[in-house]
Write a protein that holds these residues in place. Structure first.
Motif, PDB file in Angstrom:
ATOM      1  N   LEU A 199       0.861  -1.178   0.000  1.00 41.01           N
ATOM      2  CA  LEU A 199       0.000   0.000   0.000  1.00 41.01           C
ATOM      3  C   LEU A 199       0.898   1.228   0.000  1.00 41.01           C
ATOM      4  CD1 LEU A 199      -2.590   1.673   0.381  1.00 41.01           C
ATOM      5  CD2 LEU A 199      -2.365   1.289   2.845  1.00 41.01           C
ATOM      6  N   ASP A 200       0.780   2.041  -1.042  1.00 41.72           N
ATOM      7  CA  ASP A 200       1.558   3.274  -1.147  1.00 41.72           C
ATOM      8  C   ASP A 200       0.576   4.381  -1.516  1.00 41.72           C
ATOM      9  OD1 ASP A 200       3.673   5.003  -1.195  1.00 41.72           O
ATOM     10  OD2 ASP A 200       4.495   4.314  -3.108  1.00 41.72           O
ATOM     11  N   TYR A 201       0.107   5.109  -0.495  1.00 46.90           N
ATOM     12  CA  TYR A 201      -0.946   6.113  -0.681  1.00 46.90           C
ATOM     13  C   TYR A 201      -0.345   7.514  -0.692  1.00 46.90           C
ATOM     14  CZ  TYR A 201      -4.862   9.196   0.416  1.00 46.90           C
ATOM     15  OH  TYR A 201      -5.779  10.223   0.398  1.00 46.90           O
ATOM     16  N   ARG A 202      -0.842   8.347  -1.597  1.00 43.68           N
ATOM     17  CA  ARG A 202      -0.391   9.736  -1.667  1.00 43.68           C
ATOM     18  C   ARG A 202      -1.601  10.658  -1.765  1.00 43.68           C
ATOM     19  NH1 ARG A 202       3.161  12.267  -6.626  1.00 43.68           N
ATOM     20  NH2 ARG A 202       1.171  11.950  -7.704  1.00 43.68           N
ATOM     21  N   TYR A 203      -1.578  11.726  -0.952  1.00 43.39           N
ATOM     22  CA  TYR A 203      -2.611  12.765  -1.032  1.00 43.39           C
ATOM     23  C   TYR A 203      -1.961  14.041  -1.538  1.00 43.39           C
ATOM     24  CZ  TYR A 203      -6.451  15.888   0.024  1.00 43.39           C
ATOM     25  OH  TYR A 203      -7.471  16.802  -0.090  1.00 43.39           O
ATOM     26  N   ARG A 204      -2.459  14.536  -2.672  1.00 44.54           N
ATOM     27  CA  ARG A 204      -1.919  15.739  -3.295  1.00 44.54           C
ATOM     28  C   ARG A 204      -2.703  16.973  -2.842  1.00 44.54           C
ATOM     29  NH1 ARG A 204      -3.962  14.897  -7.778  1.00 44.54           N
ATOM     30  NH2 ARG A 204      -4.504  12.679  -7.693  1.00 44.54           N
ATOM     31  N   PHE A 205      -2.021  17.899  -2.193  1.00 44.69           N
ATOM     32  CA  PHE A 205      -2.638  19.169  -1.826  1.00 44.69           C
ATOM     33  C   PHE A 205      -2.728  20.073  -3.058  1.00 44.69           C
ATOM     34  CE2 PHE A 205      -0.689  17.539   2.059  1.00 44.69           C
ATOM     35  CZ  PHE A 205      -1.771  17.581   2.933  1.00 44.69           C
ATOM     36  N   SER A 206      -3.433  21.157  -2.915  1.00 47.34           N
ATOM     37  CA  SER A 206      -3.584  22.092  -4.041  1.00 47.34           C
ATOM     38  C   SER A 206      -2.286  22.813  -4.355  1.00 47.34           C
ATOM     39  CB  SER A 206      -4.688  23.109  -3.732  1.00 47.34           C
ATOM     40  OG  SER A 206      -5.927  22.453  -3.548  1.00 47.34           O
ATOM     41  N   ASN A 207      -1.363  22.849  -3.403  1.00 44.17           N
ATOM     42  CA  ASN A 207      -0.037  23.422  -3.631  1.00 44.17           C
ATOM     43  C   ASN A 207       0.926  22.301  -4.049  1.00 44.17           C
ATOM     44  OD1 ASN A 207       0.703  22.067  -1.226  1.00 44.17           O
ATOM     45  ND2 ASN A 207      -0.065  23.773  -0.010  1.00 44.17           N
TER      46      ASN A 207
END
Length: 652
Positions: A562-570
């Motif tokens: 499991l390799d999860y990434r959350y991309r912010f608006s910046n």
């Protein structure tokens, strides 16, 4: 059927009896009997973004996947749809095949062949179904070879798409792998069983389950009261999985071997204690004698990820344990790690599958069930464990590569190589075992015909070989054998990347010999990685990654299932990950691996900067070598690895 399974079946059926909107049961596709069409089905499921975590595959699952797969590869879709027509009639023959062969040299167990040896001169298999009701199917079938006949696939199926009850010789393959399964597969003869499962995923998280009870073959080597008792051990199996996002599934599997002879059955309370508290109720200790322990257990975490790029592929993991380890009930002891990757379409005419497994000592042997986790003399799980002296609990590494080629003149070639190497701490002097095979199959009239030749060497240095010809009922190549494949487009948000950088690590060591904890202090080493990810929402990505680090002078290989990434608006992104790690010590050590990180995206075009905080939890190995510390008070040693990595990442 045991009381345990009766309770599970009754509970689910009572909860679902009023759901008149549900579909009925589904027949299953053959398992390890028709390799060409099974590979075509696997390709359809990958192209349709359906990650499979167990087998046999219900025909209804493939039928539901066809519309999405057709948008990518219509010729393949039409071929599989034509094959599935035989399952749609109220009654019919689903499979029939025969093989004749000539063998030479040593006799070795054939991988995933239900106990068949390489010197068997013939093999026949068949399966037919009768759907006598919207909610009932009778399937009759079997496999026979020189020395045995097994009613594999013969069963009565009742119920619904969310609760299908199979009574009979249903097969079980609790793994996402195509050519091996650590817990249970088709290496040994099929057992009579009762199985409750669903083929329609439940809830938005795609929940699936499989519960089964089986009776194992007779054994006269069940330890009891300073002697032996004889009878049929019981086997309970559980599988639960979720698919919270398209193209990724996570599963948990468990097997419990118990009872047999004077050890008798077990109460539901004993079963639950062993299931949820194995450290206290299934491991012999000062407070639990061998006669009081529940039995033998194995467990596994599985994961499968589909990358929907221009060249789609699937990556899958299985992290398993033969026992529990250290404190608590969630750490797996005597671990095994398997990694695989499948490219269903390479350069239009090829496909490629690579799978490798490594397991520590203790697999498929047991102090109570001294025939091991085996049925009728063959291990339940990985084919590689057949390649050793009986009851030798030695670790091993296996490797398999298979290349398929569909030439312009029709049909299909398959080239396969396998290798197996046992660890060298055994008192048996094993050698590297290997085999190579080439097969060709094509349509001839209303049949699929072909031939295969295999040549190899076993772990004792003996050569062997086999030349066989086969024919199967039905044209499995209809509608699309020679058609051109359509071009696959890459799904937006899918990318492959490589990392390079450094790590700073500290290792805390517990030798298990009565001494205190020791630490290496901070050390600097190199870090590299390769991975793939896909977007699953406007801001979220899921992926997989393999990392290689230099830790205290030794290599550590880590796998992020499991390799999860959350991309912010910046430009910032946050990551969370979990998986397993292999620490390359005198013998391999294994443990859980997890952490979190931050990322600055697009520092340069296609270049990101990663800062990760990682932890390897109780990475363990048993004391097996003369140079290892004293085996008391613990027979194993543990390594906690804390590290920070700083790396540049290039993606495309």
């Amino acid at each position: 059927m045991t009381k345990i399974f009766q309770i599970a079946v009754t509970s689910v059926l009572l909860a679902t009896v009023h759901s008149s909107w549900a579909r009925g049961p589904s027949p299953y596709l053959p398992l390890n009997l028709s390799p060409e069409i099974e590979l075509a089905v696997e390709t359809v499921l990958i192209l349709a973004d359906r990650p499979i975590g167990s087998r046999p595959i219900p025909a209804a699952v493939v039928l539901d996947a066809l519309p999405q797969a057709c948008r990518i590869d219509r010729p393949l879709c039409e071929r599989v749809r034509a094959y599935l027509h035989r399952y749609m009639a109220p009654a019919g023959v689903d499979h029939a095949g025969a093989e004749v062969a000539s063998a030479w040299g040593a006799s070795v167990a054939q991988p995933n062949s239900r106990g068949m040896m390489s010197d068997s001169g013939w093999l026949v298999s068949a399966q037919a179904h009768w759907q006598f009701s919207d909610y009932g199917i009778l399937t009759l079938g079997g496999v026979a070879y020189d020395g045995d006949a097994i009613p594999a696939g013969s069963m009565l199926s009742l119920g619904f798409d969310f609760a299908q009850l199979d009574l009979g010789y249903r097969e079980h393959w609790l793994s996402p792998f195509m050519t091996s399964s650590m817990l249970v597969g088709t290496q040994s003869p099929t057992m009579p069983s009762a199985t409750l499962s669903n083929y329609r995923p439940l809830t938005r998280f795609g929940f699936q389950y499989e519960l089964f009870w089986a009776q194992m073959a007779y054994s006269d080597r069940i330890a009891y009261e300073d002697g032996y008792t004889e009878g049929h051990p019981q086997l309970a199996g559980l599988r639960f999985s979720i698919e919270p996002a398209s193209g990724w599934t996570l599963g948990a599997n468990r097997l419990l071997q118990y009872g047999g002879g004077l050890r008798g059955g077990t109460s539901f309370g004993d079963f639950l204690d062993a299931l949820f508290r194995p450290h206290e109720f299934d491991n012999t200790s000062d407070s639990l004698s061998s006669d009081e322990q529940f039995g033998n257990q194995v467990a596994a975490w599985t994961s499968r990820f589909i990358f929907p790029g221009r060249t789609p592929f699937s990556v899958y993991y299985e992290y398993a344990g033969e026992d529990s380890s250290y404190e608590g009930n969630y750490r797996l002891g005597n671990a095994a790690l398997s990694v695989g990757i499948t490219f269903p379409r390479l350069w239009r005419a090829f496909d490629l599958t690579v799978e490798t497994s490594e397991w520590q000592n203790g697999w498929y042997v047991h102090s109570v069930y001294q025939d091991g986790l085996a049925n009728d003399g063959h291990v339940l799980g990985h084919w590689g464990a057949e390649n050793r002296r009986f009851n030798d609990g030695v670790g091993a590494q296996s490797f398999m590569v298979r290349l398929g080629w569909r030439p312009s003149f029709g049909g299909m070639f398959q080239f396969r190589g396998r290798a197996l190497e046992n660890e060298d701490y055994s008192d048996v002097e094993y050698r590297l075992a290997y085999d190579f095979s080439v097969s060709y199959a094509r349509a001839v009239g209303a049949f699929t015909v072909g031939a295969e030749v295999t040549s190899g060497r076993d772990v004792f240095g003996e050569s062997y070989g086999r030349l066989g010809g086969f024919a199967r009922f039905g044209n499995e190549w209809a509608k699309g054998e020679d058609a051109d494949l359509e071009e696959t487009s890459s799904v937006k948000g899918s990318e492959i990347f490589v990392d390079a950088g450094i790590n700073v690590s500290d290792v805390q060591i517990r030798l298990g010999d009565g001494s205190g904890k020791a630490t290496t202090g901070s050390r600097v080493g190199g870090h590299t990685a390769v991975g793939a990810r896909r977007a699953v929402s406007a801001h979220s990505d899921l992926g997989v990654r393999v990392e290689l680090d230099q830790i205290d002078g030794q290599q550590m290989l880590a796998f992020r299932a499991l390799d999860y990434r959350y991309r912010f608006s910046n430009p910032l992104a946050a990551t969370l990950f979990a998986g397993a790690a292999r620490y390359d010590l005198a013998t391999p050590a294994y443990g859980y691996y997890y952490g979190a990180g931050i990322q600055w995206r697009d520092l340069l075009p296609r270049v990101d900067v990663n800062l990760d905080f990682r932890y390897g939890d109780k990475i363990a190995r048993d004391k097996l070598l003369p140079t290892d510390p004293a085996p008391e008070p613990r027979p194993d040693m543990f390594f906690d690895v804390t590290s920070v990595t700083l790396a540049l990442s290039y993606r495309w």
